[in-house]
Write an enzyme that holds these catalytic residues in place. Structure first.
Site, short mmCIF file in Angstrom:
data_model
loop_
_atom_site.label_atom_id
_atom_site.label_comp_id
_atom_site.label_asym_id
_atom_site.label_seq_id
_atom_site.Cartn_x
_atom_site.Cartn_y
_atom_site.Cartn_z
N MET A 88 5.35 -16.99 11.07
CA MET A 88 6.78 -17.23 10.87
C MET A 88 7.54 -15.94 10.63
O MET A 88 8.20 -15.78 9.59
CB MET A 88 6.98 -18.23 9.72
N HIS A 107 4.45 -22.47 20.51
CA HIS A 107 5.69 -22.99 19.93
C HIS A 107 5.72 -24.52 20.08
O HIS A 107 5.39 -25.05 21.15
CB HIS A 107 6.90 -22.36 20.65
#
Ligand code: GAR
Length: 187
Positions: A88, A107
């Protein structure tokens, strides 16, 4: 087959890391996971590195020039390929320049739709019919690099965020290894 020394970057649970570790133990899988980098002290995924005796390094990505420490470690372990598995933090140009077309990311959406965070709540709000995951190369644009592969499922009317996440991750565990095989088949 000479396996490519690979580093997996994580920030969380590490289910993709766990799956990649298990794939990489197969003889004909093209990568060896030689290092795990994590930027969140609470990332449970690091337990898989410990369990399988893979070196792991914590990097505080909030400090200036943190990339230098990343690059030093990548060099130390002779890393030639990078997988972002729930990492992240946006990868900076400095890292991309050092690993051109050698960084891939997974993703949880059908890119180019729903780049960035909170994909599942946005999908529900948008009344999407399909969801899925994408494995793509990492470039300067957020979730914008060339796509390697996608896997799709149809959303049921009673799918909430947590169900979407579960279904997506199940697909991710097939998509990531397949994408890696595809990348090295094309080289
Ligand atoms: C995965 O679903 C991955 O697609 C997502 O984080 C999750 C990590 O799960 N990545 C992103 O949202 C990146 N923008 P894991 O830690 O169990 O592999």
């Amino acid at each position: 087959m000479v396996k490519k020394n690979t580093c997996v970057f994580i920030s969380g649970q590490g289910t993709n890391l766990k799956n990649l570790i298990s794939c990489s133990r197969e003889n004909n899988f093209p990568i060896k996971i030689s290092l795990v980098i994590y930027n969140n002290r609470k990332a449970n995924g690091v337990l898989y590195a410990k369990k399988f005796n893979i070196p792991y390094v914590f990097i505080n990505t909030n400090i200036k020039n943190y990339e230098n420490k990343v690059l030093l470690n990548l060099k130390k372990y002779n890393i030639s390929f990078i997988c972002l598995a729930g990492f992240m933090k946006i990868i900076s140009n400095k890292l991309i320049k050092n690993y051109p077309n050698k960084i891939i990311n997974i993703h949880p959406s059908l890119l180019p739709k729903f780049k960035g965070l909170n994909t599942f709540s946005r999908m529900i709000a948008n009344n999407e019919k399909k969801a899925g995951c994408t494995v793509h190369y990492v470039n300067k644009k957020l979730d914008g690099g060339n796509r390697i592969l996608q896997k799709i499922f149809f959303i049921n009317s009673n799918d909430n965020e947590s169900i979407l996440k579960k279904k997506t991750q199940k697909l991710e565990h097939r998509a990531f290894p397949e994408a890696i095989i595809k990348v090295f088949r094309n080289i």
